[in-house]
Design a protein around this motif. Structure first.
Motif, PDB file in Angstrom:
ATOM      1  N   PRO A 139       7.818   4.355 -24.945  1.00  0.00           N
ATOM      2  CA  PRO A 139       7.564   3.100 -24.640  1.00  0.00           C
ATOM      3  C   PRO A 139       6.913   3.099 -23.011  1.00  0.00           C
ATOM      4  N   ARG A 140       6.085   1.955 -22.843  1.00  0.00           N
ATOM      5  CA  ARG A 140       5.211   2.230 -21.619  1.00  0.00           C
ATOM      6  C   ARG A 140       5.622   0.766 -20.785  1.00  0.00           C
ATOM      7  N   SER A 141       6.795   0.019 -21.066  1.00  0.00           N
ATOM      8  CA  SER A 141       7.080  -1.053 -20.381  1.00  0.00           C
ATOM      9  C   SER A 141       7.697  -0.855 -18.944  1.00  0.00           C
ATOM     10  N   ALA A 142       8.081   0.199 -18.672  1.00  0.00           N
ATOM     11  CA  ALA A 142       8.707   0.497 -17.158  1.00  0.00           C
ATOM     12  C   ALA A 142       7.629   0.137 -16.144  1.00  0.00           C
ATOM     13  N   GLY A 143       6.669   0.705 -16.520  1.00  0.00           N
ATOM     14  CA  GLY A 143       5.445   0.655 -15.388  1.00  0.00           C
ATOM     15  C   GLY A 143       5.444  -1.068 -14.943  1.00  0.00           C
ATOM     16  N   ARG A 144       5.351  -1.901 -15.699  1.00  0.00           N
ATOM     17  CA  ARG A 144       5.383  -3.192 -15.396  1.00  0.00           C
ATOM     18  C   ARG A 144       6.688  -3.754 -14.359  1.00  0.00           C
ATOM     19  N   LYS A 145       7.683  -3.093 -14.902  1.00  0.00           N
ATOM     20  CA  LYS A 145       8.783  -3.527 -14.089  1.00  0.00           C
ATOM     21  C   LYS A 145       8.887  -2.928 -12.588  1.00  0.00           C
ATOM     22  N   LEU A 146       8.234  -1.565 -12.707  1.00  0.00           N
ATOM     23  CA  LEU A 146       8.247  -1.016 -11.371  1.00  0.00           C
ATOM     24  C   LEU A 146       7.338  -1.825 -10.549  1.00  0.00           C
ATOM     25  N   LEU A 147       6.099  -2.151 -11.142  1.00  0.00           N
ATOM     26  CA  LEU A 147       5.060  -2.848 -10.305  1.00  0.00           C
ATOM     27  C   LEU A 147       5.727  -4.214  -9.796  1.00  0.00           C
ATOM     28  N   GLY A 148       6.416  -4.806 -10.627  1.00  0.00           N
ATOM     29  CA  GLY A 148       6.998  -6.048 -10.025  1.00  0.00           C
ATOM     30  C   GLY A 148       7.873  -5.660  -9.081  1.00  0.00           C
ATOM     31  N   THR A 149       8.730  -4.840  -9.005  1.00  0.00           N
ATOM     32  CA  THR A 149       9.750  -4.513  -8.193  1.00  0.00           C
ATOM     33  C   THR A 149       9.071  -4.040  -6.764  1.00  0.00           C
ATOM     34  N   ALA A 150       8.035  -3.271  -6.884  1.00  0.00           N
ATOM     35  CA  ALA A 150       7.146  -2.884  -5.801  1.00  0.00           C
ATOM     36  C   ALA A 150       6.861  -4.039  -4.968  1.00  0.00           C
ATOM     37  N   ALA A 199       0.649  -1.219  -0.080  1.00  0.00           N
ATOM     38  CA  ALA A 199       0.123  -0.113  -0.045  1.00  0.00           C
ATOM     39  C   ALA A 199       0.939   1.377  -0.163  1.00  0.00           C
ATOM     40  N   ALA A 200       2.129   1.001   0.555  1.00  0.00           N
ATOM     41  CA  ALA A 200       3.107   2.412   0.268  1.00  0.00           C
ATOM     42  C   ALA A 200       3.759   2.479  -0.933  1.00  0.00           C
ATOM     43  N   PHE A 201       3.978   1.316  -1.522  1.00  0.00           N
ATOM     44  CA  PHE A 201       4.936   1.255  -2.557  1.00  0.00           C
ATOM     45  C   PHE A 201       4.182   1.556  -3.858  1.00  0.00           C
ATOM     46  N   LEU A 202       2.768   0.900  -3.876  1.00  0.00           N
ATOM     47  CA  LEU A 202       2.154   1.100  -5.237  1.00  0.00           C
ATOM     48  C   LEU A 202       1.869   2.554  -5.590  1.00  0.00           C
ATOM     49  N   PRO A 203       1.340   3.328  -4.648  1.00  0.00           N
ATOM     50  CA  PRO A 203       1.222   4.814  -5.018  1.00  0.00           C
ATOM     51  C   PRO A 203       2.410   5.397  -5.616  1.00  0.00           C
ATOM     52  N   VAL A 204       3.500   4.903  -5.168  1.00  0.00           N
ATOM     53  CA  VAL A 204       4.715   5.632  -5.668  1.00  0.00           C
ATOM     54  C   VAL A 204       5.003   5.011  -7.113  1.00  0.00           C
ATOM     55  N   GLY A 224       2.591   7.015  -9.223  1.00  0.00           N
ATOM     56  CA  GLY A 224       3.247   8.344  -9.469  1.00  0.00           C
ATOM     57  C   GLY A 224       4.128   8.345 -10.561  1.00  0.00           C
ATOM     58  N   LEU A 225       5.271   7.389 -10.332  1.00  0.00           N
ATOM     59  CA  LEU A 225       6.350   7.350 -11.469  1.00  0.00           C
ATOM     60  C   LEU A 225       5.634   7.024 -12.769  1.00  0.00           C
ATOM     61  N   ASP A 226       4.781   6.320 -13.111  1.00  0.00           N
ATOM     62  CA  ASP A 226       4.111   5.761 -14.252  1.00  0.00           C
ATOM     63  C   ASP A 226       3.438   7.040 -14.690  1.00  0.00           C
ATOM     64  N   ARG A 227       2.896   7.957 -14.014  1.00  0.00           N
ATOM     65  CA  ARG A 227       2.209   9.150 -14.519  1.00  0.00           C
ATOM     66  C   ARG A 227       2.999  10.155 -14.929  1.00  0.00           C
ATOM     67  N   GLN A 228       4.303  10.066 -14.306  1.00  0.00           N
ATOM     68  CA  GLN A 228       5.107  11.270 -14.615  1.00  0.00           C
ATOM     69  C   GLN A 228       5.922  10.715 -15.958  1.00  0.00           C
ATOM     70  N   ALA A 229       6.122   9.706 -16.101  1.00  0.00           N
ATOM     71  CA  ALA A 229       6.742   9.131 -17.239  1.00  0.00           C
ATOM     72  C   ALA A 229       5.771   9.100 -18.491  1.00  0.00           C
ATOM     73  N   ALA A 230       4.399   9.092 -18.119  1.00  0.00           N
ATOM     74  CA  ALA A 230       3.364   9.332 -19.178  1.00  0.00           C
ATOM     75  C   ALA A 230       3.426  10.687 -19.706  1.00  0.00           C
ATOM     76  N   ILE A 231       3.640  11.753 -18.609  1.00  0.00           N
ATOM     77  CA  ILE A 231       3.487  13.190 -18.799  1.00  0.00           C
ATOM     78  C   ILE A 231       4.723  13.810 -19.786  1.00  0.00           C
ATOM     79  N   LEU A 232       5.755  12.962 -19.319  1.00  0.00           N
ATOM     80  CA  LEU A 232       7.217  13.676 -19.833  1.00  0.00           C
ATOM     81  C   LEU A 232       7.384  13.008 -21.310  1.00  0.00           C
ATOM     82  N   HIS A 233       6.947  11.753 -21.369  1.00  0.00           N
ATOM     83  CA  HIS A 233       7.212  11.149 -22.731  1.00  0.00           C
ATOM     84  C   HIS A 233       5.936  10.303 -23.114  1.00  0.00           C
ATOM     85  N   PRO A 234       5.104  11.177 -23.677  1.00  0.00           N
ATOM     86  CA  PRO A 234       3.714  10.625 -24.170  1.00  0.00           C
ATOM     87  C   PRO A 234       3.566   9.529 -25.103  1.00  0.00           C
ATOM     88  N   LEU A 235       4.810   9.657 -26.060  1.00  0.00           N
ATOM     89  CA  LEU A 235       4.621   8.685 -27.188  1.00  0.00           C
ATOM     90  C   LEU A 235       5.900   7.754 -26.961  1.00  0.00           C
TER      91      LEU A 235
END
Length: 99
Positions: A32-43, A11-16, A19-30
């Protein structure tokens, strides 16, 4: 108890991660989006690893079987050999647990 602690860490790691996934989506909208799954697995993996000591440090005690939500570590149980437990000998212990 292990699952409670793992859920607390998750519950503490997943909002982080969100947030990191949303930041990546805003900074690099076009991009690749594969980093979100890696971060989720890491959390989830980090939550599992941090909760793992719970399986080894805390074990239920036969003396506290009447209080299923409490547990005593083996080190604390060895200090109580031959003595009455402060939990069961106190007068307020009866009012702590609903019968």
């Amino acid at each position: 108890m292990f699952l409670k602690l793992m859920a607390m860490y998750a519950a503490a790691f997943l909002p982080v991660v969100i947030g990191l996934d949303r930041q990546a989506a805003i900074l690099h909208p076009l991009g690749p989006r594969s980093a979100g799954r890696k971060l989720l697995g890491t959390a989830w993996g980090l939550s599992f690893l941090l909760a793992l000591p719970q399986l080894f440090l805390f074990t239920p005690s036969a003396e506290l079987a009447q209080f299923p939500s409490l547990s005593v570590s083996p080190k604390a149980a060895s200090r109580l050999d031959g003595k009455k437990s402060p939990i069961t000998s106190s007068p307020s212990a009866a009012s702590f647990c609903c019968r």
